[in-house]
Design a protein around this motif. Structure first.
Motif, short mmCIF file in Angstrom:
data_model
loop_
_atom_site.label_atom_id
_atom_site.label_comp_id
_atom_site.label_asym_id
_atom_site.label_seq_id
_atom_site.Cartn_x
_atom_site.Cartn_y
_atom_site.Cartn_z
N ILE A 253 21.70 1.22 48.71
CA ILE A 253 21.44 -0.23 48.66
C ILE A 253 22.37 -0.92 49.66
N THR A 254 21.89 -1.06 50.88
CA THR A 254 22.67 -1.69 51.95
C THR A 254 22.09 -3.07 52.26
N ILE A 255 22.80 -3.84 53.05
CA ILE A 255 22.32 -5.17 53.43
C ILE A 255 20.96 -5.11 54.15
N PRO A 256 20.76 -4.17 55.11
CA PRO A 256 19.43 -4.07 55.72
C PRO A 256 18.32 -3.77 54.71
N VAL A 257 18.62 -2.95 53.69
CA VAL A 257 17.63 -2.66 52.64
C VAL A 257 17.31 -3.93 51.85
N ILE A 258 18.35 -4.71 51.55
CA ILE A 258 18.16 -5.97 50.82
C ILE A 258 17.31 -6.94 51.64
N ARG A 259 17.55 -6.98 52.94
CA ARG A 259 16.76 -7.87 53.80
C ARG A 259 15.28 -7.50 53.77
N ILE B 129 16.01 -6.76 41.64
CA ILE B 129 17.31 -6.76 40.99
C ILE B 129 17.40 -5.59 40.01
N ALA B 130 16.32 -5.32 39.29
CA ALA B 130 16.31 -4.20 38.36
C ALA B 130 16.53 -2.88 39.09
N VAL B 131 15.88 -2.70 40.24
CA VAL B 131 16.06 -1.49 41.05
C VAL B 131 17.51 -1.40 41.54
N ASP B 132 18.07 -2.52 42.00
CA ASP B 132 19.46 -2.55 42.46
C ASP B 132 20.41 -2.12 41.36
N ARG B 133 20.24 -2.65 40.15
CA ARG B 133 21.11 -2.29 39.03
C ARG B 133 20.91 -0.84 38.60
N PHE B 134 19.66 -0.35 38.74
CA PHE B 134 19.38 1.05 38.40
C PHE B 134 20.22 1.99 39.26
N TYR B 135 20.24 1.74 40.57
CA TYR B 135 21.02 2.58 41.47
C TYR B 135 22.52 2.41 41.22
N ALA B 136 22.95 1.17 40.95
CA ALA B 136 24.39 0.91 40.77
C ALA B 136 24.95 1.64 39.55
N ILE B 137 24.15 1.74 38.49
CA ILE B 137 24.66 2.30 37.24
C ILE B 137 24.26 3.76 37.06
N CYS B 138 23.04 4.11 37.46
CA CYS B 138 22.57 5.47 37.25
C CYS B 138 23.00 6.43 38.36
N PRO C 223 25.88 5.81 40.75
CA PRO C 223 26.97 5.02 41.34
C PRO C 223 27.57 5.63 42.61
N LEU C 224 27.56 6.97 42.70
CA LEU C 224 28.16 7.61 43.87
C LEU C 224 27.30 7.44 45.13
N HIS C 225 26.03 7.14 44.94
CA HIS C 225 25.13 6.99 46.09
C HIS C 225 24.71 5.54 46.32
N ARG D 182 35.91 8.87 37.42
CA ARG D 182 36.10 8.01 36.25
C ARG D 182 35.86 6.55 36.59
N SER D 183 36.37 6.11 37.72
CA SER D 183 36.20 4.70 38.10
C SER D 183 34.75 4.37 38.41
N GLN D 184 34.02 5.34 38.99
CA GLN D 184 32.60 5.11 39.28
C GLN D 184 31.79 5.03 37.99
N LEU D 185 32.13 5.91 37.03
CA LEU D 185 31.38 5.94 35.78
C LEU D 185 31.75 4.79 34.84
N SER D 186 32.91 4.17 35.09
CA SER D 186 33.36 3.11 34.18
C SER D 186 33.14 1.73 34.76
N LYS D 187 32.06 1.57 35.48
CA LYS D 187 31.77 0.28 36.11
C LYS D 187 31.38 -0.73 35.03
N GLY D 188 32.38 -1.22 34.31
CA GLY D 188 32.09 -2.17 33.24
C GLY D 188 31.39 -3.41 33.74
N LYS D 189 31.80 -3.90 34.91
CA LYS D 189 31.19 -5.12 35.43
C LYS D 189 29.74 -4.89 35.84
#
Length: 324
Positions: free
Chosen positions: A122-128, A104-113, A115-117, A222-229
């Protein structure tokens, strides 16, 4: 030596432990049903949370009831084979939890650090594949170590203790106690702390960039960088990680130092620390419920039976003005 417990104390212990088991089972079952049923929640991060809720559910359903009887009665009534199975699953589920938290920490790292990639990395096959590792590696380690009795190799009188005392003791020798603490707790814990520290630093930089961008700048960026959620999810999951580390550190640390203290740690203390670790599985659904409005709404739909309505699986759980 284990102290004699009066019927009143035993009754209170049974009542409190049964309450913890009940909350663990049904709290995590609510998480499992919510993420599985509502299509809007089918995201890579939530699939990791779903899998971790399954772990917590299994701990409450299959491990905690047997541990409760052992704790209250100061005796293991279920035989040596079931003792090893119980011990193996207990260790496996604990290690699987921390493996999930690392994922989960790795997933959040990619999502926030990055975001464009994120969507391409992080795809469903990677999660599996991540989930396969998170389940199989702890299972192989736990069952291999326990059934080979490598964890107790060289401990004088261990076989006599198990055979004659009707107990199912938590015992690790110096080698495996150090291995378990280092590989199963210390290293993953340091990795998670480092990742979340990096996330919050990058998140602040993103906020600074966004605040200094002109109004007509690229709105996609802007929308990618402002991922408040996303930042909120990272904060929530860092709290989940913190609770896990606080709950399990005393037990892991005691396993580490006990062989160097010639196994003088009282069994009652070991048992209490083990239950303190179990309580982590009870806490997680309440953390999600407190910080995640989508879980609150999903839980209301489940309790009110709205999930049996046609097309309820497509309900929007993120709209503030949504009809309840």
């Amino acid at each position: 030596f284990t102290p004699f417990l009066s019927s009143g104390v035993r009754g209170a212990m049974y009542l409190s432990m049964t309450g913890a088991i009940f909350l663990t089972i049904f709290g995590n079952l609510a998480i499992i049903i919510s993420i599985s049923f509502f299509k809007q929640l089918h995201s890579p991060t939530n699939f990791l949370i779903l899998s971790m809720a399954v772990i917590d559910f299994l701990l409450g359903f299959t491990i905690m009831p047997y541990s409760m009887v052992r704790s209250v009665e100061n005796c293991w009534y279920f035989g040596i084979t079931l003792c090893k199975i119980h011990y193996s699953f207990d260790l496996m589920l604990c290690l699987a939890s921390i493996f999930h938290l690392c994922s989960i920490a790795v997933d959040r790292f990619y999502a926030i650090c990055y975001p464009l990639h994120y969507s391409s990395k992080i795809t469903i096959p990677v999660i599996r594949r991540l989930l396969a590792v998170c389940w199989s590696a702890p299972a192989a380690f736990a069952f291999g170590v326990v059934f080979s009795e490598a964890h107790a190799s060289g401990i004088e009188g261990y076989k006599i203790l198990v055979a004659c005392s009707s107990s199912c003791p938590i015992v690790f020798n110096k080698l495996w106690g150090t291995v378990l603490f280092t590989v199963g707790f210390f290293v993953p814990g340091c990795i998670m702390i480092g990742i979340y520290a990096k996330i919050f630093v990058i998140s602040k930089k993103h906020m600074h960039v966004m605040n200094n961008m002109p109004g007509d700048a690229n709105t996609d960026v802007r929308s990618q960088l402002s991922k408040g959620k996303d930042r909120k999810a990272a904060k929530t999951l860092s709290i989940v990680m913190g609770v896990f580390l606080i709950c399990w550190f005393p037990c892991f640390f005691t396993i580490l130092i006990d062989p160097f203290l010639n196994f003088t740690t009282p069994l009652v203390l070991f048992d209490a620390l083990n239950w303190f670790g179990y309580i982590n599985s009870t806490c997680n659904p309440f953390i999600y419920g407190f910080f995640y409005p989508w879980f609150q709404k999903a839980l209301k739909h489940i309790i009110r039976g709205k999930i049996f309505n046609p097309h309820s699986s497509t309900t929007n759980l993120f709209t503030k003005n949504q009809s309840q």
